[in-house]
Scaffold this motif. Structure first.
Motif, short mmCIF file in Angstrom:
data_model
loop_
_atom_site.label_atom_id
_atom_site.label_comp_id
_atom_site.label_asym_id
_atom_site.label_seq_id
_atom_site.Cartn_x
_atom_site.Cartn_y
_atom_site.Cartn_z
N GLU A 37 0.82 -1.21 0.00
CA GLU A 37 0.00 0.00 0.00
C GLU A 37 0.86 1.27 0.00
N TYR A 38 2.02 1.18 0.65
CA TYR A 38 2.85 2.36 0.83
C TYR A 38 3.81 2.61 -0.33
N LEU A 39 4.11 1.59 -1.14
CA LEU A 39 5.04 1.76 -2.24
C LEU A 39 4.67 2.89 -3.20
N PRO A 40 3.40 3.03 -3.61
CA PRO A 40 3.07 4.15 -4.51
C PRO A 40 3.30 5.51 -3.86
N VAL A 41 3.10 5.61 -2.55
CA VAL A 41 3.34 6.86 -1.84
C VAL A 41 4.82 7.20 -1.89
N VAL A 42 5.67 6.20 -1.65
CA VAL A 42 7.11 6.40 -1.69
C VAL A 42 7.56 6.80 -3.09
N ALA A 43 7.08 6.09 -4.10
CA ALA A 43 7.47 6.38 -5.48
C ALA A 43 7.06 7.80 -5.88
N ALA A 44 5.89 8.23 -5.43
CA ALA A 44 5.42 9.58 -5.76
C ALA A 44 6.25 10.64 -5.06
N ALA A 45 6.71 10.35 -3.86
CA ALA A 45 7.48 11.33 -3.08
C ALA A 45 8.94 11.38 -3.50
N ALA A 46 9.44 10.30 -4.09
CA ALA A 46 10.85 10.23 -4.48
C ALA A 46 11.08 11.00 -5.77
N GLY A 47 12.27 11.48 -5.91
CA GLY A 47 12.66 12.15 -7.15
C GLY A 47 12.96 11.13 -8.23
N PRO A 48 13.15 11.59 -9.45
CA PRO A 48 13.41 10.66 -10.56
C PRO A 48 14.69 9.85 -10.37
N GLY A 49 15.71 10.44 -9.79
CA GLY A 49 16.96 9.71 -9.56
C GLY A 49 16.78 8.58 -8.56
N ALA A 50 16.05 8.86 -7.48
CA ALA A 50 15.80 7.82 -6.47
C ALA A 50 14.95 6.70 -7.04
N ARG A 51 13.94 7.07 -7.83
CA ARG A 51 13.08 6.04 -8.45
C ARG A 51 13.91 5.16 -9.39
N ARG A 52 14.80 5.77 -10.16
CA ARG A 52 15.63 5.02 -11.08
C ARG A 52 16.61 4.11 -10.32
N THR A 53 17.22 4.63 -9.26
CA THR A 53 18.21 3.87 -8.51
C THR A 53 17.57 2.79 -7.64
N TYR A 54 16.50 3.14 -6.95
CA TYR A 54 15.93 2.23 -5.95
C TYR A 54 14.67 1.51 -6.39
N GLY A 55 14.10 1.88 -7.52
CA GLY A 55 12.82 1.32 -7.95
C GLY A 55 12.80 -0.20 -8.00
N ASN A 56 13.84 -0.80 -8.55
CA ASN A 56 13.89 -2.27 -8.61
C ASN A 56 13.92 -2.90 -7.22
N TYR A 57 14.64 -2.26 -6.32
CA TYR A 57 14.72 -2.79 -4.96
C TYR A 57 13.40 -2.62 -4.23
N TRP A 58 12.72 -1.50 -4.46
CA TRP A 58 11.40 -1.29 -3.86
C TRP A 58 10.41 -2.32 -4.40
N THR A 59 10.54 -2.65 -5.68
CA THR A 59 9.68 -3.68 -6.26
C THR A 59 9.93 -5.03 -5.59
N ARG A 60 11.18 -5.35 -5.35
CA ARG A 60 11.51 -6.60 -4.65
C ARG A 60 10.96 -6.60 -3.23
N MET A 61 11.06 -5.44 -2.56
CA MET A 61 10.51 -5.34 -1.22
C MET A 61 9.00 -5.59 -1.25
N GLY A 62 8.33 -5.03 -2.24
CA GLY A 62 6.89 -5.24 -2.38
C GLY A 62 6.55 -6.69 -2.64
N ALA A 63 7.37 -7.36 -3.45
CA ALA A 63 7.12 -8.78 -3.75
C ALA A 63 7.35 -9.65 -2.52
N MET A 64 8.37 -9.33 -1.74
CA MET A 64 8.69 -10.16 -0.58
C MET A 64 7.79 -9.87 0.63
N TRP A 65 7.52 -8.61 0.85
CA TRP A 65 6.84 -8.21 2.09
C TRP A 65 5.55 -7.45 1.83
#
Length: 118
Positions: A40-68
């Motif tokens: 539920e919180y991932l879209p909030v984080v992605a919206a608040a993050a800048g484009p650089g953070a989304r590019r750098t961390y997006g794959n890891y956030w996706t993994r976090m969403g898949a695992m937890w």
């Protein structure tokens, strides 16, 4: 700053007189302010993050969403994040200049920090 001991003792007596336990208070607080899940919180984080953070961390956030994804934010432990770090480092693509996943593991920690900071 800690509360004076006599006030704390008064509060415990008042709770006991009311028949209220710490568990009752915790459950009531959770009901009033439900903690979102990681998914539920991932879209909030992605919206608040800048484009650089989304590019750098997006794959890891996706993994976090898949695992937890179905776990509340306060249910993810440091051990869970460390486990993801190890798994990510082990599965990193090995190239000639590889550091055996070290940087991928470091990015997992940074992504988790960014997730919880945002």
């Amino acid at each position: 700053m800690a509360a004076p001991a006599d006030r704390v003792a008064d509060a415990w007596r008042m709770l006991a007189d009311l028949g209220v336990t710490i568990t009752d208070l915790r459950d009531d607080l959770r009901a009033r302010h439900p903690m979102p899940t990681v998914k539920e919180y991932l879209p909030v984080v992605a919206a608040a993050a800048g484009p650089g953070a989304r590019r750098t961390y997006g794959n890891y956030w996706t993994r976090m969403g898949a695992m937890w994804g179905d776990r509340r934010l306060d249910e993810v432990t440091a051990t869970d994040i460390e486990t993801l770090r190890h798994e990510t480092a082990e599965s990193a693509v090995s190239r000639r200049n590889s550091r055996h996943g070290r940087h991928a593991g470091e990015h997992v920690i940074a992504a988790a920090r960014a997730f919880y900071n945002l």
